[in-house]
Design a protein around this motif. Structure first.
Motif, mmCIF file in Angstrom:
data_model
loop_
_atom_site.group_PDB
_atom_site.id
_atom_site.type_symbol
_atom_site.label_atom_id
_atom_site.label_comp_id
_atom_site.label_asym_id
_atom_site.label_seq_id
_atom_site.Cartn_x
_atom_site.Cartn_y
_atom_site.Cartn_z
ATOM 1 N N CYS A 196 -77.798 -21.439 -40.173
ATOM 2 C CA CYS A 196 -76.697 -23.392 -40.414
ATOM 3 C C CYS A 196 -75.825 -23.841 -39.532
ATOM 4 C CB CYS A 196 -76.513 -22.852 -40.954
ATOM 5 S SG CYS A 196 -75.061 -21.797 -41.914
ATOM 6 N N ARG A 197 -75.603 -22.692 -38.123
ATOM 7 C CA ARG A 197 -74.535 -22.753 -37.567
ATOM 8 C C ARG A 197 -75.337 -22.896 -35.992
ATOM 9 N NH1 ARG A 197 -68.862 -19.883 -37.306
ATOM 10 N NH2 ARG A 197 -69.544 -19.640 -35.158
ATOM 11 N N GLN A 198 -77.165 -22.793 -35.789
ATOM 12 C CA GLN A 198 -77.450 -23.388 -34.244
ATOM 13 C C GLN A 198 -77.559 -24.900 -34.053
ATOM 14 O OE1 GLN A 198 -77.390 -20.396 -34.075
ATOM 15 N NE2 GLN A 198 -79.404 -20.466 -32.847
ATOM 16 N N THR A 199 -76.637 -24.974 -33.507
ATOM 17 C CA THR A 199 -76.028 -26.347 -32.377
ATOM 18 C C THR A 199 -77.688 -27.174 -31.979
ATOM 19 O OG1 THR A 199 -73.703 -25.808 -32.113
ATOM 20 C CG2 THR A 199 -74.872 -27.740 -31.365
ATOM 21 N N ASP A 200 -78.537 -26.438 -31.364
ATOM 22 C CA ASP A 200 -79.473 -27.263 -30.640
ATOM 23 C C ASP A 200 -80.522 -27.975 -32.079
ATOM 24 O OD1 ASP A 200 -78.405 -26.673 -28.117
ATOM 25 O OD2 ASP A 200 -79.652 -24.827 -27.721
ATOM 26 N N LEU A 201 -80.779 -26.375 -32.615
ATOM 27 C CA LEU A 201 -81.794 -26.577 -34.542
ATOM 28 C C LEU A 201 -80.961 -28.219 -35.116
ATOM 29 C CD1 LEU A 201 -83.890 -26.109 -35.456
ATOM 30 C CD2 LEU A 201 -82.555 -24.083 -37.287
ATOM 31 N N LEU A 202 -79.626 -27.791 -35.463
ATOM 32 C CA LEU A 202 -79.319 -29.019 -36.521
ATOM 33 C C LEU A 202 -79.486 -30.674 -35.097
ATOM 34 C CD1 LEU A 202 -76.133 -27.139 -37.246
ATOM 35 C CD2 LEU A 202 -77.672 -28.084 -38.508
ATOM 36 N N VAL A 203 -79.159 -30.049 -33.614
ATOM 37 C CA VAL A 203 -79.354 -31.748 -32.949
ATOM 38 C C VAL A 203 -80.728 -32.487 -33.252
ATOM 39 C CG1 VAL A 203 -79.138 -32.537 -30.688
ATOM 40 C CG2 VAL A 203 -77.424 -31.413 -31.678
ATOM 41 N N ALA A 204 -81.638 -31.118 -33.016
ATOM 42 C CA ALA A 204 -83.439 -31.549 -32.782
ATOM 43 C C ALA A 204 -83.381 -32.095 -34.027
ATOM 44 C CB ALA A 204 -84.253 -30.490 -32.308
ATOM 45 N N ALA A 205 -83.430 -32.034 -35.070
ATOM 46 C CA ALA A 205 -83.252 -32.128 -36.711
ATOM 47 C C ALA A 205 -82.738 -33.325 -36.957
ATOM 48 C CB ALA A 205 -83.198 -31.378 -37.729
ATOM 49 N N ALA A 206 -81.621 -32.977 -36.258
ATOM 50 C CA ALA A 206 -81.098 -34.873 -36.902
ATOM 51 C C ALA A 206 -81.438 -35.857 -35.180
ATOM 52 C CB ALA A 206 -79.385 -35.351 -35.954
ATOM 53 N N LYS A 207 -81.925 -36.016 -34.828
ATOM 54 C CA LYS A 207 -82.704 -36.688 -33.919
ATOM 55 C C LYS A 207 -84.272 -37.185 -34.601
ATOM 56 C CE LYS A 207 -81.288 -35.148 -29.420
ATOM 57 N NZ LYS A 207 -81.176 -34.854 -27.928
ATOM 58 N N THR A 208 -84.170 -37.069 -35.679
ATOM 59 C CA THR A 208 -85.676 -37.325 -36.032
ATOM 60 C C THR A 208 -85.579 -37.832 -37.433
ATOM 61 O OG1 THR A 208 -85.958 -35.848 -38.229
ATOM 62 C CG2 THR A 208 -86.564 -34.855 -35.781
ATOM 63 N N PRO A 209 -85.886 -39.331 -37.954
ATOM 64 C CA PRO A 209 -85.817 -39.820 -39.230
ATOM 65 C C PRO A 209 -85.868 -38.683 -40.492
ATOM 66 C CG PRO A 209 -87.964 -39.662 -38.439
ATOM 67 C CD PRO A 209 -87.726 -39.625 -37.901
ATOM 68 N N SER A 210 -86.126 -37.719 -40.631
ATOM 69 C CA SER A 210 -85.741 -37.221 -41.803
ATOM 70 C C SER A 210 -84.435 -36.778 -42.417
ATOM 71 C CB SER A 210 -86.405 -35.654 -41.775
ATOM 72 O OG SER A 210 -88.478 -35.513 -41.175
ATOM 73 N N ILE A 211 -84.752 -36.462 -43.482
ATOM 74 C CA ILE A 211 -83.114 -36.315 -44.216
ATOM 75 C C ILE A 211 -83.052 -34.572 -43.771
ATOM 76 C CG2 ILE A 211 -82.096 -35.221 -46.610
ATOM 77 C CD1 ILE A 211 -83.390 -37.376 -48.298
ATOM 78 N N VAL A 212 -81.399 -34.187 -43.292
ATOM 79 C CA VAL A 212 -81.288 -32.679 -42.892
ATOM 80 C C VAL A 212 -80.836 -32.302 -44.147
ATOM 81 C CG1 VAL A 212 -80.259 -31.172 -41.001
ATOM 82 C CG2 VAL A 212 -81.314 -33.171 -40.519
ATOM 83 N N ASN A 213 -81.131 -31.113 -44.240
ATOM 84 C CA ASN A 213 -80.858 -29.926 -45.581
ATOM 85 C C ASN A 213 -80.603 -28.277 -45.635
ATOM 86 O OD1 ASN A 213 -80.003 -28.773 -48.118
ATOM 87 N ND2 ASN A 213 -81.948 -28.215 -48.216
ATOM 88 N N ILE A 214 -79.295 -28.956 -44.733
ATOM 89 C CA ILE A 214 -78.768 -27.416 -44.295
ATOM 90 C C ILE A 214 -77.822 -26.884 -45.751
ATOM 91 C CG2 ILE A 214 -76.766 -26.503 -42.704
ATOM 92 C CD1 ILE A 214 -76.439 -29.601 -41.757
ATOM 93 N N LYS A 215 -78.937 -25.903 -45.523
ATOM 94 C CA LYS A 215 -78.463 -24.027 -46.540
ATOM 95 C C LYS A 215 -76.978 -24.001 -45.723
ATOM 96 C CE LYS A 215 -81.525 -22.879 -49.163
ATOM 97 N NZ LYS A 215 -82.553 -21.504 -49.551
#
Length: 269
Positions: free
Chosen positions: A101-120
């Motif tokens: 949940c703190r992995q910045t590159d993973l969060l940023v990559a997910a945020a660049k998509t149109p999908s909702i991002v659900n962070i556990k």
């Protein structure tokens, strides 16, 4: 009410479709925003010999077939940044595992998509600390102001509570975390992972599914945006997380209970 339900992992096409068919009544319920959940790869299993799933390519193919057959929205988790773009072509929600949940590159990559991002929420983090993970998604999506529930909802960021570490091999749920996180993002309660006992079974994680229902009812009384349940037609034979899953028949009864409690809770405010 958001409802996320399905098996922990894609065990086979046959099993996934059997479970998906049994969950169809939720998708037909106009009071429920339903998402079918299954993982194509369980990358953080306790043992290297544990079943992980069919992998990215085959897993996405099966999830797309479920989407085409039943019209379900799909939620699945990603573990690596390079998975985000291709998975978002199938998944309406990209889930970030608690350990990541703190992995910045993973969060940023997910945020660049149109999908909702659900962070556990990480089992090791205070609920208020999750605001920083939310900010990483929001800033990537073009928002750099004060974080709030409405902003996160608008930009497609959810948080999920799945329990906090309590010594070794056990989790507890601090219901205050639901209120704290809901101040800055729509919040889901993951009732089945909250009763998990990480790595308590030697080469696998244990759990106690008898606590799923009371914890879910408690979360409904506190007030949340939705619920996450892993379910199976026979949890005893499930290839992952069977100890904390609930049977589909039990899920149907429980959903009616939490809907009723949620209606009372919402009427008080």
């Amino acid at each position: 009410m958001i409802l996320i339900a399905g098996p922990c992992v894609i065990e086979s096409r046959e099993n996934v479709f059997k479970i998906a068919k049994e969950l169809n009544e939720f998708a037909q319920d106009c009071t429920i925003d339903f998402y079918f959940k299954a993982s194509f790869d369980k990358a953080n299993r306790t043992s290297i010999d544990s079943f992980r799933g069919p992998g990215l390519q085959e897993g996405l193919k099966i999830l797309q077939e479920v989407k085409d057959e039943f019209g379900y929205k799909i939620l699945t988790d990603i573990h690596e940044s390079n998975q985000a773009s291709v998975v978002s072509e199938v998944a309406d929600v990209l889930q970030i595992p608690a350990f990541l949940c703190r992995q910045t590159d993973l969060l940023v990559a997910a945020a660049k998509t149109p999908s909702i991002v659900n962070i556990k929420k990480g089992q090791f983090l205070a609920p208020g600390a999750m605001e920083h993970s939310v900010k990483k998604v929001l800033k990537t999506r073009g928002f750099d102001g004060e974080v709030s529930y409405e902003v996160s909802k608008k930009y497609g960021v959810w948080l999920t509570e799945r329990g906090s570490s309590f010594g070794y091999g056990n989790l507890v749920v601090d219901m205050r975390s639901l209120k704290i996180m809901r101040d800055f993002a729509p919040t889901i309660f993951d009732a089945t992972h909250s009763v998990q006992m990480p790595a308590s079974g030697g080469s696998s994680s244990g759990g106690d599914s008898s606590f799923v229902a009371p914890l879910a009812r408690a979360a409904a009384a506190v007030g949340v945006d939705g619920f996450f349940f892993e379910t199976h037609f026979n949890p005893k034979i499930a290839l992952s997380d069977g100890a904390n899953m609930i049977k589909i028949e039990e899920l149907k009864t429980l959903v009616e209970e939490i809907k009723a409690i949620s209606m009372i809770e919402s009427s008080l405010y």
